[in-house]
Design a protein around this motif. Structure first.
Motif, PDB file in Angstrom:
ATOM      1  N   VAL A  38       0.863  -1.181   0.000  1.00 44.04           N
ATOM      2  CA  VAL A  38       0.000   0.000   0.000  1.00 44.04           C
ATOM      3  C   VAL A  38       0.898   1.228   0.000  1.00 44.04           C
ATOM      4  N   ARG A  39       0.632   2.145  -0.920  1.00 43.81           N
ATOM      5  CA  ARG A  39       1.449   3.343  -1.036  1.00 43.81           C
ATOM      6  C   ARG A  39       0.660   4.590  -0.651  1.00 43.81           C
ATOM      7  N   ALA A  40       1.408   5.649  -0.336  1.00 42.72           N
ATOM      8  CA  ALA A  40       0.787   6.912   0.046  1.00 42.72           C
ATOM      9  C   ALA A  40      -0.167   7.377  -1.046  1.00 42.72           C
ATOM     10  N   GLY A  41      -1.331   7.845  -0.627  1.00 42.93           N
ATOM     11  CA  GLY A  41      -2.316   8.355  -1.568  1.00 42.93           C
ATOM     12  C   GLY A  41      -3.192   7.300  -2.203  1.00 42.93           C
ATOM     13  N   GLU A  42      -2.934   6.032  -1.908  1.00 39.56           N
ATOM     14  CA  GLU A  42      -3.774   4.964  -2.446  1.00 39.56           C
ATOM     15  C   GLU A  42      -4.939   4.691  -1.500  1.00 39.56           C
ATOM     16  N   HIS A  43      -6.078   4.339  -2.093  1.00 41.19           N
ATOM     17  CA  HIS A  43      -7.281   4.035  -1.307  1.00 41.19           C
ATOM     18  C   HIS A  43      -7.772   2.659  -1.730  1.00 41.19           C
ATOM     19  N   TRP A  44      -7.599   1.709  -0.817  1.00 42.11           N
ATOM     20  CA  TRP A  44      -7.865   0.299  -1.105  1.00 42.11           C
ATOM     21  C   TRP A  44      -9.201  -0.148  -0.548  1.00 42.11           C
ATOM     22  N   ALA A  45      -9.878  -0.985  -1.319  1.00 43.84           N
ATOM     23  CA  ALA A  45     -11.038  -1.727  -0.838  1.00 43.84           C
ATOM     24  C   ALA A  45     -10.606  -3.167  -0.631  1.00 43.84           C
ATOM     25  N   LEU A  46     -10.933  -3.722   0.510  1.00 42.18           N
ATOM     26  CA  LEU A  46     -10.587  -5.104   0.845  1.00 42.18           C
ATOM     27  C   LEU A  46     -11.886  -5.889   0.914  1.00 42.18           C
ATOM     28  N   LEU A  47     -12.066  -6.831  -0.036  1.00 43.05           N
ATOM     29  CA  LEU A  47     -13.325  -7.555  -0.162  1.00 43.05           C
ATOM     30  C   LEU A  47     -13.101  -9.052  -0.171  1.00 43.05           C
ATOM     31  N   GLY A  48     -14.136  -9.782   0.217  1.00 47.08           N
ATOM     32  CA  GLY A  48     -14.101 -11.233   0.196  1.00 47.08           C
ATOM     33  C   GLY A  48     -15.235 -11.789   1.030  1.00 47.08           C
ATOM     34  N   ILE A 221     -11.885   5.437  -4.247  1.00 50.01           N
ATOM     35  CA  ILE A 221     -11.175   4.163  -4.165  1.00 50.01           C
ATOM     36  C   ILE A 221     -10.333   3.974  -5.433  1.00 50.01           C
ATOM     37  N   THR A 222      -9.048   3.701  -5.242  1.00 47.95           N
ATOM     38  CA  THR A 222      -8.134   3.536  -6.379  1.00 47.95           C
ATOM     39  C   THR A 222      -7.742   2.091  -6.624  1.00 47.95           C
ATOM     40  N   HIS A 223      -7.760   1.273  -5.577  1.00 47.70           N
ATOM     41  CA  HIS A 223      -7.264  -0.099  -5.658  1.00 47.70           C
ATOM     42  C   HIS A 223      -8.205  -1.046  -4.915  1.00 47.70           C
ATOM     43  N   ALA A 224      -8.119  -2.313  -5.255  1.00 45.00           N
ATOM     44  CA  ALA A 224      -8.922  -3.326  -4.572  1.00 45.00           C
ATOM     45  C   ALA A 224      -8.126  -4.607  -4.428  1.00 45.00           C
ATOM     46  N   LEU A 225      -8.445  -5.336  -3.364  1.00 42.17           N
ATOM     47  CA  LEU A 225      -7.843  -6.642  -3.121  1.00 42.17           C
ATOM     48  C   LEU A 225      -8.970  -7.612  -2.797  1.00 42.17           C
ATOM     49  N   LEU A 226      -9.002  -8.744  -3.499  1.00 42.13           N
ATOM     50  CA  LEU A 226      -9.995  -9.779  -3.258  1.00 42.13           C
ATOM     51  C   LEU A 226      -9.346 -10.939  -2.518  1.00 42.13           C
ATOM     52  N   LEU A 227      -9.950 -11.301  -1.399  1.00 45.95           N
ATOM     53  CA  LEU A 227      -9.473 -12.425  -0.589  1.00 45.95           C
ATOM     54  C   LEU A 227     -10.459 -13.578  -0.688  1.00 45.95           C
ATOM     55  N   ARG A 228      -9.927 -14.782  -0.798  1.00 44.77           N
ATOM     56  CA  ARG A 228     -10.766 -15.976  -0.732  1.00 44.77           C
ATOM     57  C   ARG A 228      -9.986 -17.067  -0.009  1.00 44.77           C
ATOM     58  N   ALA A 237      -5.251  -2.119  -9.472  1.00 41.29           N
ATOM     59  CA  ALA A 237      -6.126  -0.987  -9.772  1.00 41.29           C
ATOM     60  C   ALA A 237      -7.575  -1.454  -9.733  1.00 41.29           C
ATOM     61  N   VAL A 238      -8.436  -0.639  -9.153  1.00 42.84           N
ATOM     62  CA  VAL A 238      -9.800  -1.067  -8.854  1.00 42.84           C
ATOM     63  C   VAL A 238     -10.549  -1.531 -10.100  1.00 42.84           C
ATOM     64  N   GLN A 239     -10.361  -0.848 -11.212  1.00 38.60           N
ATOM     65  CA  GLN A 239     -11.107  -1.225 -12.418  1.00 38.60           C
ATOM     66  C   GLN A 239     -10.634  -2.557 -12.996  1.00 38.60           C
ATOM     67  N   ASP A 240      -9.411  -2.973 -12.648  1.00 38.83           N
ATOM     68  CA  ASP A 240      -8.894  -4.255 -13.136  1.00 38.83           C
ATOM     69  C   ASP A 240      -9.297  -5.415 -12.233  1.00 38.83           C
ATOM     70  N   VAL A 241      -9.616  -5.114 -10.973  1.00 36.84           N
ATOM     71  CA  VAL A 241      -9.912  -6.160  -9.994  1.00 36.84           C
ATOM     72  C   VAL A 241     -11.410  -6.423  -9.868  1.00 36.84           C
ATOM     73  N   LEU A 242     -12.203  -5.359  -9.859  1.00 35.97           N
ATOM     74  CA  LEU A 242     -13.644  -5.528  -9.649  1.00 35.97           C
ATOM     75  C   LEU A 242     -14.343  -5.834 -10.970  1.00 35.97           C
ATOM     76  N   THR A 243     -13.999  -6.969 -11.531  1.00 32.92           N
ATOM     77  CA  THR A 243     -14.624  -7.425 -12.770  1.00 32.92           C
ATOM     78  C   THR A 243     -15.616  -8.538 -12.460  1.00 32.92           C
ATOM     79  N   GLN A 244     -16.497  -8.779 -13.407  1.00 27.87           N
ATOM     80  CA  GLN A 244     -17.485  -9.844 -13.229  1.00 27.87           C
ATOM     81  C   GLN A 244     -16.805 -11.180 -12.979  1.00 27.87           C
TER      82      GLN A 244
END
Length: 272
Positions: A38-48, A221-228, A237-244
């Motif tokens: 996680v870098r300065a200025g990044e806003h992460w969503a943590l989902l799972g 939100i700029t970034h996302a991480l999916l946990l399973r 990057a959020v648009q690359d992670v939150l795909t169908q």
């Protein structure tokens, strides 16, 4: 797994390398092979899904627990080589489960963020500190809550008071554990507006938000991480992670994802 973590130019705020966490009593693996920066200025969503390990990830990044193996660096310090009490004072943490005495006013609740205590330490709050608490209440557009007891504030008001409290220490990292829990729609939107404002007004602040619902994600939100099952399914990057495809793989059922005006929507059903 998506290795893209965005532009990559910001200062590293938190870095997990090969992190594994298991229960001491049963040996059950909670997190396994976690690499995350996680870098300065990044806003992460943590989902799972429930039980995926989201809260454990937040606790590790928040320096409130240690991994079984692997390394964790937060705000330039490695866990195990730093006084975690001092480190925790530089990390903002917001959770609806935080215990705040119901009789404390909004202003006093924010003041306790300066001392990192549940009860106020009045000798620690000089005039400058008290004014800073008022300024934060005004910044988050809740100055009318200054004299209102925390116990009679609505869920949305409490969430914003807790964010103001967390900002008292001027943290470099702000962690939000399901801050939208049980909020009605107007309160949710107020909190989303607050998160967008923080992103604009504090360009160096990094945030991590745990949520179950894409609708709760701010356009900031700029970034996302999916946990399973304790593993990273995707991050970047959020648009690359939150795909169908990735959301479907993460939650184990067909999920349609759409985005409009920077806001996300997810629904499950028998779509084509």
């Amino acid at each position: 797994m998506d290795e893209n973590t965005g532009c990559g130019h910001g200062r590293v705020v938190a870095a997990l390398d090969g992190v594994r966490m298991s229960r001491h009593t049963t040996g059950q693996v909670i997190l396994d092979g976690i690499d995350w920066t996680v870098r300065a200025g990044e806003h992460w969503a943590l989902l799972g899904p429930n039980g995926a390990g989201k809260t454990s990830m937040l606790r590790i990044v928040g320096a409130t627990t240690f991994p079984t193996t692997g390394t964790v660096d937060v705000l330039g310090h490695r866990l195990g080589r730093v006084d975690v009490r001092e480190l925790r004072a530089r990390i903002g943490h917001v959770s609806t489960s935080q215990r705040v005495p119901a009789e404390l006013t909004g202003h006093t609740t924010v003041l306790t963020g300066h001392s990192g205590t549940v009860q106020p330490l009045w000798k620690a709050y000089d005039a400058e500190v008290r004014e800073r608490a008022h300024a934060l209440l005004a910044e988050l557009q809740i100055k009318e809550l200054a004299d209102r007891p925390y116990g009679v504030c609505s869920g949305g008001q409490r969430a914003r008071v807790l964010i103001a409290r967390a900002l008292m220490a001027d943290p470099g990292l702000l962690l939000l554990d399901e801050p939208f829990n049980a909020l009605d729609l107007p309160s949710r939107e107020d909190l989303i507006d607050t998160m967008r404002h923080l992103a604009d007004s504090r360009p160096e602040l990094a945030t991590v938000t745990v949520t179950h619902h894409l609708e709760e994600l701010s356009p900031a939100i700029t970034h996302a991480l999916l946990l399973r099952e304790g593993r990273v399914l995707a991050r970047g990057a959020v648009q690359d992670v939150l795909t169908q495809e990735r959301m479907t793989a993460c939650f184990g059922r067909p999920i349609e994802v759409t985005r409009h005006a920077g806001r996300w929507l997810a629904r499950s059903g028998g779509f084509a």
